[in-house]
Design an enzyme around this catalytic site. Sequence first.
Site, short mmCIF file in Angstrom:
data_model
loop_
_atom_site.label_atom_id
_atom_site.label_comp_id
_atom_site.label_asym_id
_atom_site.label_seq_id
_atom_site.Cartn_x
_atom_site.Cartn_y
_atom_site.Cartn_z
N ASP A 56 -10.73 4.13 17.51
CA ASP A 56 -11.62 4.13 16.36
C ASP A 56 -11.26 5.28 15.42
O ASP A 56 -11.31 6.46 15.81
CB ASP A 56 -13.07 4.28 16.85
CG ASP A 56 -14.09 4.19 15.73
OD1 ASP A 56 -13.69 4.19 14.54
OD2 ASP A 56 -15.30 4.12 16.03
N SER A 109 0.82 -1.21 0.00
CA SER A 109 0.00 0.00 0.00
C SER A 109 0.86 1.26 0.00
O SER A 109 0.38 2.34 -0.36
CB SER A 109 -0.95 0.01 1.20
OG SER A 109 -0.23 0.10 2.41
N ASP A 119 -5.12 2.95 14.54
CA ASP A 119 -5.63 1.63 14.15
C ASP A 119 -5.55 0.71 15.35
O ASP A 119 -4.55 0.71 16.10
CB ASP A 119 -4.81 1.04 13.00
CG ASP A 119 -5.60 -0.02 12.23
OD1 ASP A 119 -6.09 -0.97 12.86
OD2 ASP A 119 -5.72 0.10 11.00
N GLY A 125 0.90 -0.33 8.13
CA GLY A 125 1.79 0.81 8.18
C GLY A 125 2.36 1.30 6.87
O GLY A 125 3.29 2.11 6.86
N GLY A 126 1.82 0.85 5.73
CA GLY A 126 2.36 1.25 4.44
C GLY A 126 2.27 2.75 4.19
O GLY A 126 3.23 3.37 3.71
N ALA A 148 -2.71 0.32 10.08
CA ALA A 148 -2.08 -1.00 10.06
C ALA A 148 -2.17 -1.65 8.67
O ALA A 148 -3.20 -1.51 7.99
CB ALA A 148 -2.74 -1.91 11.11
N ASP A 152 -7.20 4.87 4.64
CA ASP A 152 -7.38 3.69 3.79
C ASP A 152 -8.25 2.66 4.51
O ASP A 152 -7.96 1.47 4.50
CB ASP A 152 -6.01 3.09 3.43
CG ASP A 152 -6.10 2.04 2.33
OD1 ASP A 152 -7.10 2.06 1.59
OD2 ASP A 152 -5.19 1.20 2.21
N LYS A 154 -13.68 2.79 -1.31
CA LYS A 154 -13.91 1.41 -1.75
C LYS A 154 -15.26 1.35 -2.47
O LYS A 154 -16.29 1.70 -1.89
CB LYS A 154 -13.90 0.45 -0.55
CG LYS A 154 -12.77 0.69 0.45
CD LYS A 154 -11.41 0.36 -0.13
CE LYS A 154 -10.33 0.53 0.94
NZ LYS A 154 -8.97 0.24 0.43
#
Length: 363
Positions: free
Chosen positions: A261, A189, A241, A224-225, A222, A277, A306
């Site tokens: 959250d 990512s 996250d 972590g990209g 998460a 993301d 998405k």
Amino acid sequence: MTVSDPIVRPASGWVLYCRPGFERDCAQEAYQRALTQGADLHIAEAQENSGYVRLSGQARPPHWGSLVFARQVLSLVAMIDPLPDRDRLTPILDALPAHPAVFSDVWLEMPDTNDGKELSAFTRRFAPLLTDALVERRRLGGRDELPRLHVFFPDKRRAWLAVADPTQSAPWPMGILRLRMPPDAPSRSALKLAEAFDMFLSAEDQQRYLHDGLRAVDLGAAPGGWTWQLLRRGLRVMAVDNGPLKGIVAEHPWVNHLRTDGFRFRPDRPVDWVVCDMVEKPSRVATLMANWLVGEHARHAMFNLKLPMKKRLEALESALNDIESIMQANGVRYRLSVKQLYHDREEVTVYLGREANPRRTRR
């Protein structure tokens, strides 16, 4: 005439490259754009998983960046079908348009599919032959601002000739900005955010908005990209996250991992960037990001939407309309850019930024 004799037909319309599986969305979006331009075009080819779309008719193509699902947009000038097994050069040269007299460059391209990849060996061998022939005819080698010739092979039996204005078309072959996977990135990512920065921000903008000392929030961080990509540009990151971070970002001194959250979190003071993301309905993410900027929690946002399996274009337009409604209702000047990136999958990437000047743009 035998079956193998080539048939060269002058043609007009648009050729668009897209991610395989998104042909219908790409065609529908392009057709709607043609209607708004008052152009008389119709969808001629939009086969599922082909990686390309063809619209037939007379119209100047729009800027490639203004279409979400198109990686490239070209003006079609000729079609060769069938393409001979042996002498492929002659029919292509015969199909060259009279204008422009000279091209700045020539690109040989194929669909971004498994079948298309099988053509890459042929195009690598064929490209020098075509280039030499064009130079010999004094049709190649003009100034960079002159139109570019594209020879697109939908399959091994067909060749389409198209022309692109370098100022209106994608500057990469096949419309793909290719990046190498960094060995220490926690996930692929990281490439998506790197591509997004290069897609939406000029080199000058990146120097202004991505440098040492700035602060960012990564929602849904998460593994972590995206946090890794921000770190390498000098930003301090709050990674939000409940899941674990991996690799060097897990213990990096510039990372504050907050297990909470992402939809409820807000920083105690404004940050320069919020990136997101998270897997959620596009309307919910769009509203969240707009409210971050309206509430002055961040100045810039980069996020993914998405898309559902059906009615993708409708869902996307609804989410983007939500953003525009929120920003306009609060009197916030902004820039909104949207694109399905090469590294995206069932999603698109969005940049939303507060603007100091009085203009509003959506591209």
